[in-house]
Design a protein around this motif. Structure first.
Motif, short mmCIF file in Angstrom:
data_model
loop_
_atom_site.label_atom_id
_atom_site.label_comp_id
_atom_site.label_asym_id
_atom_site.label_seq_id
_atom_site.Cartn_x
_atom_site.Cartn_y
_atom_site.Cartn_z
N ASP A 43 35.03 31.94 64.99
CA ASP A 43 33.67 32.48 65.17
C ASP A 43 33.26 33.42 64.03
O ASP A 43 32.15 33.94 64.03
N ILE A 44 34.18 33.64 63.10
CA ILE A 44 33.88 34.55 61.98
C ILE A 44 33.66 33.71 60.72
O ILE A 44 34.57 33.02 60.26
N HIS A 45 32.46 33.76 60.18
CA HIS A 45 32.15 33.00 58.98
C HIS A 45 32.18 33.92 57.76
O HIS A 45 31.78 35.07 57.85
N LEU A 46 32.62 33.35 56.66
CA LEU A 46 32.86 34.14 55.47
C LEU A 46 31.89 33.75 54.36
O LEU A 46 31.81 32.57 54.00
N ILE A 47 31.17 34.73 53.86
CA ILE A 47 30.31 34.49 52.69
C ILE A 47 30.99 35.13 51.48
O ILE A 47 31.29 36.33 51.49
N ALA A 48 31.24 34.34 50.46
CA ALA A 48 31.80 34.86 49.21
C ALA A 48 30.64 35.36 48.36
O ALA A 48 29.80 34.58 47.91
N VAL A 49 30.57 36.68 48.20
CA VAL A 49 29.47 37.27 47.44
C VAL A 49 29.84 37.23 45.95
O VAL A 49 30.79 37.87 45.51
N THR A 50 29.07 36.44 45.19
CA THR A 50 29.41 36.17 43.79
C THR A 50 28.55 36.96 42.81
O THR A 50 28.54 36.67 41.62
N LYS A 51 27.85 37.97 43.32
CA LYS A 51 26.91 38.70 42.46
C LYS A 51 27.57 39.42 41.29
O LYS A 51 26.93 39.70 40.30
N TYR A 52 28.86 39.72 41.41
CA TYR A 52 29.55 40.43 40.32
C TYR A 52 30.16 39.49 39.29
O TYR A 52 30.75 39.94 38.32
N VAL A 53 30.12 38.17 39.55
CA VAL A 53 30.88 37.25 38.69
C VAL A 53 30.00 36.15 38.10
O VAL A 53 28.87 35.92 38.52
N SER A 54 30.58 35.45 37.12
CA SER A 54 29.89 34.42 36.36
C SER A 54 29.76 33.11 37.15
O SER A 54 30.37 32.94 38.20
N ALA A 55 29.01 32.18 36.56
CA ALA A 55 28.89 30.84 37.15
C ALA A 55 30.25 30.15 37.16
O ALA A 55 30.61 29.44 38.10
N LYS A 56 31.01 30.37 36.09
CA LYS A 56 32.34 29.76 35.98
C LYS A 56 33.23 30.19 37.16
O LYS A 56 33.89 29.38 37.79
N MET A 57 33.20 31.49 37.41
CA MET A 57 34.01 32.03 38.51
C MET A 57 33.49 31.53 39.86
O MET A 57 34.27 31.23 40.77
N GLY A 71 32.44 40.62 48.71
CA GLY A 71 32.37 40.49 47.26
C GLY A 71 33.67 40.89 46.60
O GLY A 71 34.58 40.09 46.40
N SER A 72 33.79 42.19 46.28
CA SER A 72 34.89 42.66 45.46
C SER A 72 36.27 42.30 46.01
O SER A 72 37.16 41.90 45.25
N ILE A 73 36.47 42.38 47.29
CA ILE A 73 37.81 42.17 47.83
C ILE A 73 38.23 40.70 47.81
O ILE A 73 39.41 40.37 47.78
N LEU A 74 37.26 39.81 47.79
CA LEU A 74 37.55 38.38 47.87
C LEU A 74 37.36 37.68 46.52
O LEU A 74 38.22 36.94 46.06
N VAL A 75 36.23 37.93 45.91
CA VAL A 75 35.87 37.23 44.66
C VAL A 75 36.28 38.04 43.44
O VAL A 75 36.54 37.48 42.38
N GLY A 76 36.35 39.35 43.60
CA GLY A 76 36.64 40.22 42.46
C GLY A 76 35.38 40.49 41.66
O GLY A 76 34.27 40.18 42.08
N LYS A 77 35.57 41.11 40.51
CA LYS A 77 34.44 41.44 39.64
C LYS A 77 34.77 41.01 38.23
O LYS A 77 35.88 41.20 37.78
N ASP A 78 33.78 40.45 37.55
CA ASP A 78 33.95 40.17 36.12
C ASP A 78 33.65 41.45 35.35
O ASP A 78 32.63 42.08 35.58
N GLU A 79 34.54 41.79 34.43
CA GLU A 79 34.22 42.93 33.56
C GLU A 79 34.47 42.50 32.13
O GLU A 79 35.57 42.15 31.77
N GLY A 80 33.38 42.51 31.35
CA GLY A 80 33.49 42.07 29.97
C GLY A 80 34.10 40.69 29.86
O GLY A 80 34.91 40.42 28.99
N GLY A 81 33.73 39.83 30.79
CA GLY A 81 34.19 38.44 30.74
C GLY A 81 35.53 38.22 31.40
O GLY A 81 35.91 37.11 31.68
N GLU A 82 36.26 39.28 31.66
CA GLU A 82 37.56 39.14 32.33
C GLU A 82 37.46 39.61 33.77
O GLU A 82 36.89 40.65 34.06
N SER A 83 38.03 38.85 34.66
CA SER A 83 38.02 39.30 36.05
C SER A 83 39.08 40.36 36.28
O SER A 83 40.16 40.29 35.72
N THR A 84 38.72 41.32 37.06
CA THR A 84 39.75 42.28 37.48
C THR A 84 39.97 42.09 38.96
O THR A 84 39.05 41.77 39.70
#
Ligand SMILES: *Cc1c(COP(=O)(O)O)cnc(C)c1O
Length: 240
Positions: free
Chosen positions: A31-45, A224-237
């Motif tokens: 019953d729990i649906h997950l949305i991956a928030v990609t606002k911090y990352v690139s199209a590639k990611m 977002g951050s906990i699942l997809v992470g964040k791109d920083e200067g092209g590198e994901s952290t």
């Protein structure tokens, strides 16, 4: 670890925490649906996210989402989760399957008009500012019922639930009354049969408070951050 492996690992950890929160609160993980928030990352990611099998993608600004949507919209289910200006509704309707931020009648009219032109019915969440924080968008709780009755008159909008954001805090427990408040508002809307059919969904819970959200009835988590992470200067952290 490759980015794929890191993503897989993060997803696994999130699923384990969802499972534990469900056990604690007597809820079913399905019953729990997950949305991956990609606002911090690139199209590639974002593509990697879809490759891994996460199918719900969340973005909060059309300008930032545009490139990703153009490349990847034939895959996945797209959620618009950010504040939306009425004059931007036309950019979003027909592209995003869900809009989580409906909080004004002018916006409802703009969404309804574009949806009618496109021959669509748009699934929307009504965003409520349960916490009363000035910096947050959303309706005041005591305006929700009149607003819901107004939105009901727009045939091209389907209200599927309510959405809120809790104030950011180091202590996730502080989010609990906010999430509980949203659930009570949903239950009251249903008790008063404001809509023809029961509304089921609660879009609530982000990286820092999703377990509390589950305990209080969330059906859609926006992570977002906990699942997809964040791109920083092209590198994901990946460290949180
Ligand atoms: C950014 C954002 C999220 C995800 O935030 P995280 O804390 O990184 O999980 C969720 N909902 C909305 C509306 C957002 O703008």
């Amino acid at each position: 670890m490759t980015k794929e492996e890191q993503l897989k690992e993060r997803w696994k950890q999130v699923e384990a925490r969802i499972g534990a929160a469900c056990l604690r609160s007597g809820r079913r993980p399905e019953d729990i649906h997950l949305i991956a928030v990609t606002k911090y990352v690139s199209a590639k990611m974002t593509e990697l996210v879809l490759d891994q099998g996460l199918e719900h993608i969340g973005e909060n600004r059309w300008q930032d989402a545009k490139e990703k949507w153009n490349q990847l919209h034939h895959r996945g289910i797209w959620h618009f989760i950010g504040h939306l200006q009425s004059n931007k509704a036309k950019d979003v309707v027909g592209k995003f399957d869900y809009i989580h931020s409906l909080d004004r009648f002018s916006l409802a009219e703009a969404i309804g008009k574009k949806a009618e032109q496109e021959g669509l019915r748009v699934k929307c969440f009504l965003q409520v500012n349960v916490s009363g924080e000035e910096s947050k968008y959303g309706l005041e709780p005591d305006k929700l019922f009149d607003f819901a009755k107004q939105v009901r008159t727009i045939p091209n909008i389907e209200v599927v639930g309510l959405m809120t954001m809790a104030p950011f805090s180091e202590d996730a427990e502080e989010a609990r009354p906010v999430f509980r408040g949203l659930r009570e508002l949903r239950d009251e809307l249903n008790r008063q049969a404001v809509f023809d059919t029961e509304i089921r969904h609660l879009s609530m819970g982000m990286s820092n408070d999703f377990e509390i959200a589950i305990e209080e009835g969330a059906t859609w988590l926006r992570l977002g951050s906990i699942l997809v992470g964040k791109d920083e200067g092209g590198e994901s952290t990946w460290e949180s």
